[in-house]
Design an enzyme around this catalytic site. Sequence first.
Site, mmCIF file in Angstrom:
data_model
loop_
_atom_site.group_PDB
_atom_site.id
_atom_site.type_symbol
_atom_site.label_atom_id
_atom_site.label_comp_id
_atom_site.label_asym_id
_atom_site.label_seq_id
_atom_site.Cartn_x
_atom_site.Cartn_y
_atom_site.Cartn_z
ATOM 1 N N ILE A 97 -44.451 11.049 -3.110
ATOM 2 C CA ILE A 97 -44.721 12.389 -3.773
ATOM 3 C C ILE A 97 -46.112 12.633 -3.870
ATOM 4 C CG2 ILE A 97 -44.878 11.128 -6.282
ATOM 5 C CD1 ILE A 97 -43.773 13.709 -7.364
ATOM 6 N N SER A 98 -46.664 13.751 -3.728
ATOM 7 C CA SER A 98 -48.045 14.121 -3.766
ATOM 8 C C SER A 98 -48.190 14.541 -5.384
ATOM 9 C CB SER A 98 -48.251 15.938 -3.202
ATOM 10 O OG SER A 98 -47.871 15.556 -1.563
ATOM 11 N N GLN A 99 -49.707 14.547 -5.664
ATOM 12 C CA GLN A 99 -50.081 14.464 -6.910
ATOM 13 C C GLN A 99 -49.321 15.988 -7.431
ATOM 14 O OE1 GLN A 99 -54.339 14.484 -7.217
ATOM 15 N NE2 GLN A 99 -54.282 12.213 -6.261
ATOM 16 N N PRO A 100 -49.088 15.740 -8.573
ATOM 17 C CA PRO A 100 -48.366 17.229 -9.094
ATOM 18 C C PRO A 100 -49.294 18.361 -9.059
ATOM 19 C CG PRO A 100 -47.886 15.497 -10.530
ATOM 20 C CD PRO A 100 -48.587 14.904 -9.636
ATOM 21 N N PHE A 114 -54.400 12.994 2.141
ATOM 22 C CA PHE A 114 -52.956 12.758 2.067
ATOM 23 C C PHE A 114 -52.658 11.630 3.257
ATOM 24 C CE2 PHE A 114 -53.052 17.064 0.723
ATOM 25 C CZ PHE A 114 -51.736 17.615 0.164
#
Length: 155
Positions: A2-5, A145
């Site tokens: 998951i990417s940072q929110p 990323f």
Amino acid sequence: TISQPYIVALMTEEVALKGDEKVLEIGTGSGYQAAILAEIVKEVYTIEIKKELVDQARERLKKLGYKNIQVKYGDGYYGWEEYAPFDVVMVTAAGKSIPPRLLEQLKEGGRLIMPVGTTVIHQNLTLVTKQKGRYLTKNLGGVLFVPMTGEQQKR
């Protein structure tokens, strides 16, 4: 995965969604970004290169009741020509350059957002807008990323 929110929110905001769009996401991971997009847009098409993540995300999104998300196992470098053109292409992995096929699959007025740059030292979150057959680019700042794999990694 998951990417940072915060980054998920930033990328979602920067592509200026209105609600009726068809979005291509490259890098399904856990399915979190796809779920966020599905709450806003009409259709989400998401591609993941790791089979185990595809199976997990597909099952998770199904259990959550999403009916407007299609999950595909494959190399996102090539996009998803069968459903093109897209209003938005969102790439959630970094590449040294933007894959040409992703740009070709944007409709007129479409937006592509992707981290671009070396995958170890520096990347810029890049927003590309297709206007009158030309591509206008805007740098949104530094990010970090995971690298895109598959064909992008070979180039």
